[in-house]
Design a protein around this motif. Structure first.
Motif, PDB file in Angstrom:
ATOM      1  N   LYS A  62       0.832  -1.208   0.000  1.00  0.00           N
ATOM      2  CA  LYS A  62       0.000   0.000   0.000  1.00  0.00           C
ATOM      3  C   LYS A  62       0.864   1.255   0.000  1.00  0.00           C
ATOM      4  O   LYS A  62       0.584   2.226  -0.722  1.00  0.00           O
ATOM      5  N   ALA A  63       1.933   1.264   0.809  1.00  0.00           N
ATOM      6  CA  ALA A  63       2.829   2.418   0.854  1.00  0.00           C
ATOM      7  C   ALA A  63       3.541   2.605  -0.483  1.00  0.00           C
ATOM      8  O   ALA A  63       3.710   3.732  -0.963  1.00  0.00           O
ATOM      9  N   PHE A  64       3.964   1.513  -1.086  1.00  0.00           N
ATOM     10  CA  PHE A  64       4.612   1.554  -2.404  1.00  0.00           C
ATOM     11  C   PHE A  64       3.673   2.176  -3.426  1.00  0.00           C
ATOM     12  O   PHE A  64       4.055   3.058  -4.200  1.00  0.00           O
ATOM     13  N   ALA A  65       2.429   1.730  -3.434  1.00  0.00           N
ATOM     14  CA  ALA A  65       1.443   2.231  -4.390  1.00  0.00           C
ATOM     15  C   ALA A  65       1.167   3.713  -4.181  1.00  0.00           C
ATOM     16  O   ALA A  65       0.967   4.461  -5.147  1.00  0.00           O
ATOM     17  N   SER A  66       1.169   4.153  -2.915  1.00  0.00           N
ATOM     18  CA  SER A  66       0.860   5.557  -2.632  1.00  0.00           C
ATOM     19  C   SER A  66       1.911   6.492  -3.230  1.00  0.00           C
ATOM     20  O   SER A  66       1.581   7.598  -3.659  1.00  0.00           O
ATOM     21  N   VAL A  67       3.168   6.060  -3.254  1.00  0.00           N
ATOM     22  CA  VAL A  67       4.239   6.900  -3.818  1.00  0.00           C
ATOM     23  C   VAL A  67       4.012   7.106  -5.311  1.00  0.00           C
ATOM     24  O   VAL A  67       4.158   8.221  -5.835  1.00  0.00           O
ATOM     25  N   LEU A  68       3.638   6.054  -5.998  1.00  0.00           N
ATOM     26  CA  LEU A  68       3.501   6.092  -7.449  1.00  0.00           C
ATOM     27  C   LEU A  68       2.090   6.452  -7.898  1.00  0.00           C
ATOM     28  O   LEU A  68       1.802   6.451  -9.102  1.00  0.00           O
ATOM     29  N   ASP A  69       1.206   6.744  -6.936  1.00  0.00           N
ATOM     30  CA  ASP A  69      -0.150   7.192  -7.229  1.00  0.00           C
ATOM     31  C   ASP A  69      -0.918   6.158  -8.039  1.00  0.00           C
ATOM     32  O   ASP A  69      -1.546   6.460  -9.052  1.00  0.00           O
ATOM     33  N   ASP A  84      25.427   8.757 -13.346  1.00  0.00           N
ATOM     34  CA  ASP A  84      24.982   9.031 -11.978  1.00  0.00           C
ATOM     35  C   ASP A  84      23.726   9.896 -12.058  1.00  0.00           C
ATOM     36  O   ASP A  84      23.735  10.950 -12.691  1.00  0.00           O
ATOM     37  N   THR A  85      22.664   9.454 -11.421  1.00  0.00           N
ATOM     38  CA  THR A  85      21.333  10.026 -11.661  1.00  0.00           C
ATOM     39  C   THR A  85      20.664  10.439 -10.357  1.00  0.00           C
ATOM     40  O   THR A  85      20.605   9.665  -9.401  1.00  0.00           O
ATOM     41  N   ARG A  86      20.145  11.657 -10.344  1.00  0.00           N
ATOM     42  CA  ARG A  86      19.449  12.157  -9.156  1.00  0.00           C
ATOM     43  C   ARG A  86      17.970  11.809  -9.236  1.00  0.00           C
ATOM     44  O   ARG A  86      17.328  11.945 -10.282  1.00  0.00           O
ATOM     45  N   VAL A  87      17.428  11.382  -8.079  1.00  0.00           N
ATOM     46  CA  VAL A  87      16.027  10.970  -7.978  1.00  0.00           C
ATOM     47  C   VAL A  87      15.491  11.348  -6.599  1.00  0.00           C
ATOM     48  O   VAL A  87      16.243  11.753  -5.709  1.00  0.00           O
ATOM     49  N   THR A  88      14.192  11.173  -6.410  1.00  0.00           N
ATOM     50  CA  THR A  88      13.615  11.139  -5.075  1.00  0.00           C
ATOM     51  C   THR A  88      13.382   9.677  -4.727  1.00  0.00           C
ATOM     52  O   THR A  88      12.556   9.007  -5.346  1.00  0.00           O
ATOM     53  N   ASN A  89      14.159   9.175  -3.787  1.00  0.00           N
ATOM     54  CA  ASN A  89      14.043   7.785  -3.343  1.00  0.00           C
ATOM     55  C   ASN A  89      13.047   7.725  -2.175  1.00  0.00           C
ATOM     56  O   ASN A  89      12.752   8.741  -1.556  1.00  0.00           O
ATOM     57  N   HIS A  90      12.546   6.538  -1.885  1.00  0.00           N
ATOM     58  CA  HIS A  90      11.580   6.373  -0.793  1.00  0.00           C
ATOM     59  C   HIS A  90      11.892   5.098  -0.022  1.00  0.00           C
ATOM     60  O   HIS A  90      11.831   4.003  -0.585  1.00  0.00           O
ATOM     61  N   GLY A  91      12.215   5.255   1.257  1.00  0.00           N
ATOM     62  CA  GLY A  91      12.345   4.106   2.126  1.00  0.00           C
ATOM     63  C   GLY A  91      11.018   3.781   2.795  1.00  0.00           C
ATOM     64  O   GLY A  91      10.019   4.473   2.597  1.00  0.00           O
ATOM     65  N   TYR A  92      11.014   2.709   3.591  1.00  0.00           N
ATOM     66  CA  TYR A  92       9.797   2.300   4.310  1.00  0.00           C
ATOM     67  C   TYR A  92      10.101   2.267   5.801  1.00  0.00           C
ATOM     68  O   TYR A  92      10.971   1.524   6.258  1.00  0.00           O
ATOM     69  N   ARG A  93       9.376   3.106   6.556  1.00  0.00           N
ATOM     70  CA  ARG A  93       9.615   3.190   7.995  1.00  0.00           C
ATOM     71  C   ARG A  93       8.297   3.466   8.718  1.00  0.00           C
ATOM     72  O   ARG A  93       7.514   4.316   8.282  1.00  0.00           O
ATOM     73  N   ASP A  94       8.065   2.746   9.783  1.00  0.00           N
ATOM     74  CA  ASP A  94       6.877   2.953  10.629  1.00  0.00           C
ATOM     75  C   ASP A  94       5.580   2.908   9.822  1.00  0.00           C
ATOM     76  O   ASP A  94       4.669   3.713  10.012  1.00  0.00           O
ATOM     77  N   GLY A  95       5.522   1.994   8.880  1.00  0.00           N
ATOM     78  CA  GLY A  95       4.291   1.775   8.138  1.00  0.00           C
ATOM     79  C   GLY A  95       4.014   2.741   7.007  1.00  0.00           C
ATOM     80  O   GLY A  95       2.916   2.730   6.448  1.00  0.00           O
ATOM     81  N   ARG A  96       4.986   3.574   6.663  1.00  0.00           N
ATOM     82  CA  ARG A  96       4.751   4.520   5.557  1.00  0.00           C
ATOM     83  C   ARG A  96       6.033   4.758   4.766  1.00  0.00           C
ATOM     84  O   ARG A  96       7.140   4.449   5.220  1.00  0.00           O
ATOM     85  N   ALA A  97       5.857   5.333   3.584  1.00  0.00           N
ATOM     86  CA  ALA A  97       6.999   5.658   2.722  1.00  0.00           C
ATOM     87  C   ALA A  97       7.604   6.982   3.165  1.00  0.00           C
ATOM     88  O   ALA A  97       6.884   7.937   3.472  1.00  0.00           O
ATOM     89  N   THR A  98       8.923   7.047   3.214  1.00  0.00           N
ATOM     90  CA  THR A  98       9.643   8.263   3.611  1.00  0.00           C
ATOM     91  C   THR A  98      10.542   8.696   2.465  1.00  0.00           C
ATOM     92  O   THR A  98      11.440   7.959   2.059  1.00  0.00           O
ATOM     93  N   GLY A  99      10.300   9.886   1.912  1.00  0.00           N
ATOM     94  CA  GLY A  99      11.042  10.349   0.749  1.00  0.00           C
ATOM     95  C   GLY A  99      12.319  11.073   1.119  1.00  0.00           C
ATOM     96  O   GLY A  99      12.406  11.745   2.146  1.00  0.00           O
TER      97      GLY A  99
END
Length: 323
Positions: free
Chosen positions: A105-112, A133-148
């Motif tokens: 669910k958290a993964f899906a929320s990032v990608l809408d 070398d490429t710049r992005v907004t990455n997202h980890g998973y912590r405490d039940g939600r995605a953290t950018g």
């Protein structure tokens, strides 16, 4: 030739802060290709490959090293790989998320996208390796939600890209990716710099103006070129001839997206959501005027080693950037 083809489609890119977006504390994390990084969504689904090559030198300009440059997501040679071998195990990625509904669910929320649509979405992406070398907004998973957080992914990183050539998943950690977000000031670099890293060589992938049905991919180990259909994991790869590079054209320097004075009158290509139609304001396919490469190392990482050119294909002449 392989570097020249990519250089022929360097764009000037201005990043803006989309409404409601985070500035991530003014930091950019340098992420080596083989490390999972903080708070991974899943175990690595990247297939083992060769040692990541040093990033390619890009044409420099008269502007400061804080100028952000981008490359067209459809550029031949922007991505690398091995013919008949996908850089990521897509089905393993699907299975890992399906086993954990909260992460899915958290993964899906990032990608809408809808959580139920994650498997189909992942299978629509194309596995390749970064060649810059490429710049992005990455997202980890912590405490039940995605953290950018803002990140620079090392050349050689296994990613899944969408049908406009934009990286959407980092396979070493299963993290969803979005285009980078500008910050109010020049960001502080954290993490681990790799040999050959230069902040002036970091690029942003600008979405192709049309759907990319076939990616023209370069194999740095063999020097071969091949085509990979969008959404294919490598089974349908076909060997092809090296593409002809286009002659460079001039484009005015672009102010740094990480300076407080940066502005843009219209939303840039790299700020659009996944699956959105290409904007009419997408930057033209043109390059910055070449000059001497930037040589100043970043202030918060160790002094850099000179970057080397990727191995050119046989019988061929040698061939985007705020961090």
């Amino acid at each position: 030739m392989s570097a020249a083809v990519v250089a022929a489609v360097i764009l000037a890119v201005v990043l803006t802060r989309p409404e409601g977006s985070s500035e991530s504390g003014g930091e950019v994390l340098l992420q080596p290709a083989g490390k999972s990084g903080p708070d991974p969504f899943t175990q690595s689904t990247a297939r083992e490959g060769s040692t990541p090559p040093s990033p390619s030198e890009l044409p420099s300009s008269s502007a400061s090293a804080n100028v952000t440059r981008g490359v067209d997501g459809a550029a031949p040679g922007l991505y690398g790989g091995t013919r008949k071998v996908g850089s990521c195990d897509v089905e393993k990625q699907v299975g890992a998320l399906q086993k954990d509904p909260a992460k899915n669910k958290a993964f899906a929320s990032v990608l809408d996208i809808e959580p139920s649509g994650v498997p189909r979405y992942l299978r629509s992406l194309t596995p390749v390796h970064l060649r810059l070398d490429t710049r992005v907004t990455n997202h980890g998973y912590r405490d039940g939600r995605a953290t950018g957080y803002q990140a620079v992914l090392q050349t050689g990183t296994a990613v899944l890209v969408d049908d406009h050539g934009v990286p959407r998943v980092r396979c070493a950690c299963g993290n969803p990716l979005l285009p980078p977000v500008a910050q109010k000031s020049t960001p502080r670099q954290t993490g681990d710099a790799w040999p050959g890293y230069r902040s002036s060589n970091v690029v942003v992938v600008a979405p192709a103006t049309q759907v990319v049905n076939q990616f023209v991919v370069y194999d740095p180990d063999s020097g071969d070129w091949f085509t990979r259909d969008k959404g294919d994991t490598g089974t349908g790869d076909k060997k092809t001839k090296p593409p002809a590079s286009r002659p460079p054209s001039r484009h005015p320097d672009t102010p740094s997206p990480d300076e407080s004075t940066s502005t843009a009158s219209t939303p840039p290509c790299d700020a659009r959501s996944p699956g959105a139609p290409p904007a009419s304001s997408c930057p033209p396919s043109s390059v910055l005027p070449p000059s001497s490469p930037a040589t100043q190392p970043p202030s918060s990482v160790e002094e850099e080693s000179p970057a080397s050119e990727p191995a050119p294909p046989p019988s061929s002449p040698e061939v985007d950037g705020s961090p």
